[in-house]
Write a protein that holds these residues in place. Structure first.
Motif, PDB file in Angstrom:
ATOM      1  N   ASP A  54       0.812  -1.215   0.000  1.00 56.83           N
ATOM      2  CA  ASP A  54       0.000   0.000   0.000  1.00 56.83           C
ATOM      3  C   ASP A  54       0.851   1.272   0.000  1.00 56.83           C
ATOM      4  O   ASP A  54       0.364   2.350   0.355  1.00 56.83           O
ATOM      5  CB  ASP A  54      -0.935   0.012   1.219  1.00 56.83           C
ATOM      6  N   ALA A  55       2.121   1.156  -0.365  1.00 56.04           N
ATOM      7  CA  ALA A  55       2.995   2.334  -0.378  1.00 56.04           C
ATOM      8  C   ALA A  55       4.082   2.142  -1.433  1.00 56.04           C
ATOM      9  O   ALA A  55       4.391   1.020  -1.840  1.00 56.04           O
ATOM     10  CB  ALA A  55       3.621   2.558   0.994  1.00 56.04           C
ATOM     11  N   ASP A 146       6.428   6.551   0.614  1.00 55.15           N
ATOM     12  CA  ASP A 146       5.626   7.770   0.538  1.00 55.15           C
ATOM     13  C   ASP A 146       4.624   7.910   1.684  1.00 55.15           C
ATOM     14  O   ASP A 146       3.974   8.953   1.829  1.00 55.15           O
ATOM     15  CB  ASP A 146       4.899   7.860  -0.814  1.00 55.15           C
ATOM     16  N   ASN A 147       4.486   6.883   2.539  1.00 47.66           N
ATOM     17  CA  ASN A 147       3.650   7.000   3.737  1.00 47.66           C
ATOM     18  C   ASN A 147       4.488   7.376   4.955  1.00 47.66           C
ATOM     19  O   ASN A 147       4.068   7.198   6.089  1.00 47.66           O
ATOM     20  CB  ASN A 147       2.896   5.695   3.993  1.00 47.66           C
ATOM     21  N   LYS A 148       5.748   7.852   4.696  1.00 45.60           N
ATOM     22  CA  LYS A 148       6.687   8.306   5.733  1.00 45.60           C
ATOM     23  C   LYS A 148       7.375   7.160   6.472  1.00 45.60           C
ATOM     24  O   LYS A 148       8.160   7.405   7.402  1.00 45.60           O
ATOM     25  CB  LYS A 148       5.995   9.222   6.760  1.00 45.60           C
ATOM     26  N   GLU A 149       7.121   5.925   6.097  1.00 45.49           N
ATOM     27  CA  GLU A 149       7.803   4.812   6.741  1.00 45.49           C
ATOM     28  C   GLU A 149       9.255   4.757   6.263  1.00 45.49           C
ATOM     29  O   GLU A 149       9.553   4.952   5.081  1.00 45.49           O
ATOM     30  CB  GLU A 149       7.109   3.487   6.405  1.00 45.49           C
TER      31      GLU A 149
END
Length: 261
Positions: A54-55, A146-149
């Protein structure tokens, strides 16, 4: 055990194998293109798979070892990605091809692109001069989604121990295959020696050609002189023949007139 139960057990076993094997194939790694010989230069690919469903991966940072610094790290452009090369001062200068290097590349960062779920990207690098006193280089990597992970691939694998959860990419170095493995410096010296040998050979060849040409020219001069001498003799004999012939004709005419009188 009926067929349904066997199928269920098989599915669970297969899922377990996939779950255990999946992370092993999803690590950020470094792969050489051809040999990565000690003391030489190599082209490598930093392979970055996307582990999330999902990223997307949007940033990659690769740090280089300070205990075995590299004097040259050149990235190949990757479409859609912007690359930044950072250097740092060395505590102890390096000597490469007779020159003193006081700084080396410490980190390369790629941004601006995207690696989607189920995809991977390779980032090519040219590295050198590779160290001669180690069997491997550990390149620590940081992968950002892109989800900051942020995933830190910085744990150095130890021989004989289990693989860490987030192992760092490791470039294995091989033993040199030839005498000129020390890079362009040694190769340049060999080329210079070969050039001197070629120059001496060319000089001998030119001298032999010159002597051969001189002999041919000398023989040609002799032949030409002999031809000229023969031509002169032939002309002289021809003139004498004409004079004798004219004298004979004149003598015949006078003799005829005397008889007529």
């Amino acid at each position: 055990m009926n067929v349904t139960r066997i199928s269920a057990v098989g599915a669970v076993a297969a899922s377990t194998v996939l779950l255990l094997a999946g992370p092993a194939f999803a690590h950020v790694g470094v792969q050489p293109v051809g040999p990565a010989e000690k003391g030489g230069y190599a082209t490598v690919n930093v392979k970055v798979p996307n582990e999330r469903d999902d990223a997307s991966t949007t940033k990659l940072e690769v740090s280089f070892p300070t205990d075995h610094p590299l004097s040259s790290v050149m990235p190949q452009p990757v479409p859609g990605w912007t690359v930044k090369v950072e250097k740092s001062k060395l505590d102890k200068p390096l000597k490469v091809h007779g020159k003193e290097i006081t700084e080396a590349v410490s980190k390369v960062t790629w941004t601006g692109g995207k690696i989607g779920p189920g995809e991977f990207q390779q980032f090519p690098l040219s590295l050198g001069q590779l160290p001669e006193d180690t069997d491997q280089l550990v390149l620590k990597a940081i992968q950002t989604y892109d989800n900051k992970e942020v995933v830190r691939w910085i744990e150095e694998p130890k021989e004989g121990e289990e693989e860490p959860q987030s192992p760092a990419p490791v470039l294995k170095l091989t033993e040199p295959s030839g005498e000129d493995h020390h890079g362009a410096g040694a190769k340049g010296a060999d080329d210079e020696k070969d050039g001197e040998k070629d120059a001496k050979t060319d000089a001998k060849t030119d001298a032999a050609s010159h002597n051969e040409k001189s002999d041919k020219d000398h023989k040609g001069d002799k032949t030409e002189n002999a031809a000229d001498s023969s031509d002169t003799t032939a002309r002289t004999l021809g003139v004498i023949g004409i004079i004798v012939g004219v004298a004979g004709v004149a003598f015949g005419v006078l003799a005829g007139r005397r008889r007529a009188s």
